[in-house]
Design a protein around this motif. Structure first.
Motif, mmCIF file in Angstrom:
data_model
loop_
_atom_site.group_PDB
_atom_site.id
_atom_site.type_symbol
_atom_site.label_atom_id
_atom_site.label_comp_id
_atom_site.label_asym_id
_atom_site.label_seq_id
_atom_site.Cartn_x
_atom_site.Cartn_y
_atom_site.Cartn_z
ATOM 1 N N TRP A 50 0.816 -1.214 0.000
ATOM 2 C CA TRP A 50 0.000 0.000 0.000
ATOM 3 C C TRP A 50 0.853 1.268 0.000
ATOM 4 N N ALA A 51 2.138 1.150 0.272
ATOM 5 C CA ALA A 51 3.026 2.310 0.194
ATOM 6 C C ALA A 51 3.449 2.616 -1.230
ATOM 7 N N MET A 52 3.227 1.691 -2.142
ATOM 8 C CA MET A 52 3.691 1.866 -3.511
ATOM 9 C C MET A 52 2.831 2.867 -4.282
ATOM 10 N N GLY A 53 3.499 3.720 -5.082
ATOM 11 C CA GLY A 53 2.781 4.574 -6.006
ATOM 12 C C GLY A 53 2.275 3.746 -7.179
ATOM 13 N N ARG A 54 1.070 4.060 -7.651
ATOM 14 C CA ARG A 54 0.443 3.286 -8.722
ATOM 15 C C ARG A 54 0.291 4.166 -9.961
ATOM 16 N N ILE A 55 1.039 3.826 -10.990
ATOM 17 C CA ILE A 55 1.071 4.632 -12.207
ATOM 18 C C ILE A 55 -0.234 4.491 -12.979
ATOM 19 N N GLY A 56 -0.739 5.645 -13.459
ATOM 20 C CA GLY A 56 -1.988 5.665 -14.212
ATOM 21 C C GLY A 56 -1.776 6.027 -15.671
ATOM 22 N N GLY A 57 -2.666 6.856 -16.202
ATOM 23 C CA GLY A 57 -2.665 7.168 -17.620
ATOM 24 C C GLY A 57 -1.431 7.923 -18.088
ATOM 25 N N TYR A 69 2.097 11.844 -16.994
ATOM 26 C CA TYR A 69 1.423 10.664 -16.462
ATOM 27 C C TYR A 69 1.006 10.931 -15.024
ATOM 28 N N THR A 70 0.184 10.056 -14.484
ATOM 29 C CA THR A 70 -0.301 10.227 -13.114
ATOM 30 C C THR A 70 0.167 9.071 -12.234
ATOM 31 N N VAL A 71 0.226 9.352 -10.936
ATOM 32 C CA VAL A 71 0.559 8.334 -9.938
ATOM 33 C C VAL A 71 -0.400 8.503 -8.771
ATOM 34 N N ALA A 72 -0.990 7.383 -8.341
ATOM 35 C CA ALA A 72 -1.873 7.396 -7.168
ATOM 36 C C ALA A 72 -1.092 6.943 -5.948
ATOM 37 N N TYR A 73 -1.280 7.656 -4.834
ATOM 38 C CA TYR A 73 -0.681 7.298 -3.549
ATOM 39 C C TYR A 73 -1.795 7.029 -2.548
ATOM 40 N N SER A 75 -2.940 6.427 1.598
ATOM 41 C CA SER A 75 -2.663 6.543 3.025
ATOM 42 C C SER A 75 -3.526 5.535 3.763
ATOM 43 N N VAL A 76 -2.889 4.617 4.462
ATOM 44 C CA VAL A 76 -3.650 3.660 5.261
ATOM 45 C C VAL A 76 -4.307 4.342 6.456
ATOM 46 N N PRO A 77 -3.591 5.179 7.249
ATOM 47 C CA PRO A 77 -4.254 5.831 8.385
ATOM 48 C C PRO A 77 -5.416 6.725 7.967
ATOM 49 N N GLU A 78 -5.256 7.444 6.852
ATOM 50 C CA GLU A 78 -6.331 8.335 6.401
ATOM 51 C C GLU A 78 -7.376 7.596 5.570
ATOM 52 N N ASN A 79 -7.052 6.358 5.162
ATOM 53 C CA ASN A 79 -7.986 5.502 4.435
ATOM 54 C C ASN A 79 -8.467 6.146 3.136
ATOM 55 N N LYS A 80 -7.519 6.755 2.411
ATOM 56 C CA LYS A 80 -7.892 7.389 1.154
ATOM 57 C C LYS A 80 -6.683 7.432 0.232
ATOM 58 N N SER A 81 -6.952 7.863 -0.999
ATOM 59 C CA SER A 81 -5.889 7.950 -2.001
ATOM 60 C C SER A 81 -5.842 9.353 -2.577
ATOM 61 N N ASN A 82 -4.765 9.629 -3.282
ATOM 62 C CA ASN A 82 -4.624 10.889 -4.002
ATOM 63 C C ASN A 82 -3.816 10.613 -5.264
ATOM 64 N N ARG A 83 -4.145 11.319 -6.342
ATOM 65 C CA ARG A 83 -3.458 11.109 -7.616
ATOM 66 C C ARG A 83 -2.787 12.406 -8.047
ATOM 67 N N GLU A 84 -1.509 12.311 -8.420
ATOM 68 C CA GLU A 84 -0.716 13.467 -8.799
ATOM 69 C C GLU A 84 -0.201 13.325 -10.234
ATOM 70 N N VAL A 85 0.295 14.444 -10.789
ATOM 71 C CA VAL A 85 0.748 14.484 -12.179
ATOM 72 C C VAL A 85 2.267 14.644 -12.224
ATOM 73 N N PHE A 86 2.891 13.878 -13.115
ATOM 74 C CA PHE A 86 4.328 13.945 -13.359
ATOM 75 C C PHE A 86 4.571 14.236 -14.834
ATOM 76 N N VAL A 87 5.709 14.876 -15.120
ATOM 77 C CA VAL A 87 6.130 15.123 -16.497
ATOM 78 C C VAL A 87 7.596 14.736 -16.625
ATOM 79 N N MET A 88 7.942 14.070 -17.727
ATOM 80 C CA MET A 88 9.344 13.712 -17.997
ATOM 81 C C MET A 88 9.584 13.787 -19.498
ATOM 82 N N ASN A 89 10.846 13.799 -19.884
ATOM 83 C CA ASN A 89 11.200 13.687 -21.286
ATOM 84 C C ASN A 89 10.924 12.263 -21.764
#
Length: 702
Positions: A50-57, A69-73, A75-89
């Motif tokens: 559950w600590a692993m980031g999960r790559i999306g679209g 692309y996106t990555v979902a993270y 939190s077990v204590p907060e019992n929720k997820s969040n998805r962030e955006v990354f950019v690379m060459n």
């Protein structure tokens, strides 16, 4: 201590990703380094998963120099997820996280010539379309639609927006009786009143709107006044809709049926909507099975889509078709590949198509040369599953995973050089710091001779630091679907490496009824749930039991969905092979399942008909093999797991199985989730699942 540390680590990491730092929301705000993650013992744990980031679209910029692309993270204590955006060459360099907010950022795409990134965000309280600069600055809301946007696509010229939103198709109880606004009863008058994990009150519709760069106007519902779904529940997204290269037409997937007609049919079609005339044409009317996921060729001369031939058979061969839009000629172009086309992408020259498909337990990338009699060339090889395809120059950008690693992004050469497979380069290393601390078990492919003389591929996963001089408890894994491949999949729940890390050997057979071994093999399960597929399970575990390192007195059997059915069935037929069972979301009573499940086409095809069809030999064989008929032979401890929001297989199936076991005096346990569906999606529920799973196995097998 190990669990506590990992729980805190997971919380801290996700808190930072969700904007929990002082500088949250600013590009460049500090994020906890992945190297700060510490795992004791080098063994996979639920908390590590559950600590692993999960790559999306993944989205490639118009100049093909950058990837967003996106990555979902989680939190077990907060019992929720969040998805962030990354950019690379596109070569993997200069990888940067460009969002750090408490909101979900999804479905990122490049717009305005690559100068902006569009994405969906719930920042304003509902899911709306936003834009930002490629460095994460300049966030700006583009839509203020009254409702959530569930997917979107800009026209090729960027002047129109195609988006998905829900429309109401059923009258609510409060609307029927305004004087009873607090009444909770749901009035049902036809089938498909529930689907997957929801009570159906509406349908997703495709909308087209003008876009001036700042907002949308002149919104038009393509299915205005129609009670149909496009895209189709429960899996369909924006991939079921497509712009023509000229931006004057929209192709969409739709099954124009409701109620009973919908519940018994898979007959969806590809429709083309002309924006100028507002007229719609059905281009697949003659085909009676699924037609889905249209894509226009870049030159606009063809349209391609995935197609199944037979109505009511959702696991039929998923073929790739193309149509010449000038002549109307249609062609089955994936004929040389005797397995499913699971995803595809036109080449830029419109002369070939890339696709992914499973064969012999691996999902690889292939190319169909349309100018060379639809010749199929395999581009990739190895013990991996590829997923999602995009083009960047002479490379294919794809996600890839295996039984030993979750999704990462790779660049694959778009052509082969001689006899060598395409060159592959890993671009992202999202969870490298975690993997580097873990010891993974060996994954081995074994071919076994079945009782009818066929060859069956079985994956065997060994514990880390496997010692052939020791004896290990061993688990037979029963796949779901029932026609889902046992390929190189990575799961955050049914994870083979975490099972191996707990010192179990896992035996995962590609039994009868799975794709990737030809049509005959795949179809052998239909109407024969208690037949050859069950013999194949026995073959797999009996062959492995011959090994000196397998402890025959400590064999277990586990599975979900059809795998859960398999566990319940095997519990009445295993002849004391197993010492423990675990069934998740399984079918226990097939007569009740026939009536309880929402997609009746599935039950009709797989079971061969209704149980009241006394002259139907296939149906009668099916229901005679219902696991509940053999409870008198149960003699082994069993754990039953189910979600109460699972409307595919209702939770009363697990409750009945548990009750039956207890009444027979058999040790049993029941784990019920009031808020989960056919899967377990919430972090703390996921941790609970893993703990309960291994506590049960350890109790009876160690």
């Amino acid at each position: 201590m190990k669990q506590v540390n990992l729980l805190l680590m997971s919380a801290a990491m996700t808190l930072a990703a969700c904007g929990g730092t002082k500088d949250a929301g600013q590009a460049g705000a500090p994020l906890i380094e992945r190297s700060d993650i510490k795992i004791e013992g080098k063994r996979m744990t639920p908390e590590a998963l559950w600590a692993m980031g999960r790559i999306g679209g993944v989205a490639v910029s118009p100049d093909e120099k950058q990837i967003a692309y996106t990555v979902a993270y989680y939190s077990v204590p907060e019992n929720k997820s969040n998805r962030e955006v990354f950019v690379m060459n596109t070569d993997g360099t200069e990888n940067k996280q460009i969002t750090r907010t408490p909101w979900q950022e999804n479905e990122v795409t490049w717009i305005k010539g690559g100068t902006k990134l569009a994405f969906l965000s719930n920042e304003s309280g509902s899911s709306q379309l936003w834009e930002m600069n490629p460095d994460g600055s300049g966030r700006k809301q583009l839509t203020q639609y009254d409702g959530d946007l569930e997917g979107y696509s800009f026209s090729p010229d960027g002047k129109k927006l195609l988006f998905i939103a829900q429309v109401q198709t059923k009258q609510s109880t409060a609307e029927k009786y305004p004087d009873l606004p607090k009444a909770t009863g749901i009035i049902v008058t036809d089938l498909m009143y529930k689907h997957w994990d929801e009570w159906v009150t509406g349908a997703p519709h495709p909308f087209v709107a003008d876009f001036d760069g700042n907002g949308i106007s002149n919104i038009k519902d393509i299915l205005e006044g129609e009670p149909y779904e496009s895209p189709m529940r429960p899996w369909g997204g924006i991939e079921q809709l497509a712009w023509s290269p000229a931006g004057d037409k929209v192709a969409y997937t739709c099954r124009k049926k409701t109620g009973l007609a919908y519940a018994i049919s898979t007959n969806s079609d590809i429709y083309i909507y002309d924006l100028a005339t507002q007229k719609t044409e059905n281009i697949t009317e003659e085909n009676k099975g699924y037609d889905t996921n249209p894509q226009y060729s870049p030159d606009g001369k063809y349209i391609a889509w995935q197609s199944m031939e037979r109505d009511g058979y959702e696991a039929d061969l998923n073929r790739l078709f193309i149509m010449n839009l000038e002549t109307g000629e249609k062609r089955f172009v994936s004929k040389a590949f005797e397995s499913n086309v699971d995803g595809f992408l036109w080449n830029k020259d419109s002369k070939s198509i890339y696709f992914i498909g499973v064969w012999h337990g691996e999902t690889q990338i292939y190319n169909i040369d349309l100018a060379a009699n639809d010749k199929v060339t395999q581009l990739t090889d190895g013990m991996y599953d590829y997923a999602s395809l995009a083009l960047a120059g002479d490379k294919i950008i794809a996600a890839r995973h295996s039984m030993s690693m979750g999704d990462e992004i790779y660049a694959v050469a778009a052509t082969r050089s001689g006899d060598a497979f395409a060159e592959v380069k890993q671009l992202t290393f999202e969870n490298k710091q975690i993997y580097d601390q873990l010891e993974m078990g060996k994954v081995e492919a074994r071919w076994m001779k079945t009782t009818d003389g066929k060859q069956m591929l079985t994956w065997v996963i060994y514990p880390p630091q496997f010692d052939p001089n020791k004896k290990y408890p061993t688990l037979l894994f029963c796949e779901g679907g029932p026609q889902s491949p046992v390929s190189q999949f990575w799961s955050y729940r049914w994870n083979f490496q975490i099972m191996a890390a707990n010192d179990y050997i896992i035996v995962a057979p590609n039994r009868r009824g799975l794709p990737g071994f030809g049509v005959e093999w795949n179809e052998a399960i239909s109407g024969d749930y208690g037949g050859q597929c069950m013999k194949d399970y026995f073959t797999a575990i009996d062959e492995m039991a011959k090994e000196p390192f397998v402890d025959n007195d400590r064999l277990g059997c586990v599975g979900a969905s059809f795998g859960g059915f398999s566990v319940y069935w095997l519990a009445g037929h295993h002849d004391k092979r197993f010492k423990a069972f675990i069934a998740h979301d399984g079918i226990f009573n097939m007569e009740m399942q026939y009536l309880e499940t929402e997609e009746k086409w599935f039950a009709n095809w797989d079971m061969g008909g209704a149980y009241w069809e006394k002259q139907n030999p296939v149906a009668q064989r099916t229901f005679a093999n219902s696991p509940h008929q053999f409870v008198d032979k149960w003699d082994t401890p069993i754990l039953c797991i189910h979600g109460e929001k699972d409307y595919r297989i209702l939770a009363n199936q697990a409750m009945a199985a548990f009750d039956a076991a207890v009444m027979r005096g058999i040790p049993a346990e029941l784990l019920i989730y009031p808020d989960e569906n056919h899967w377990v999606l919430k972090p703390q529920n996921g941790i609970l699942w893993q703990r309960t799973y291994f506590e049960w196995l350890d109790k009876w097998l160690k």
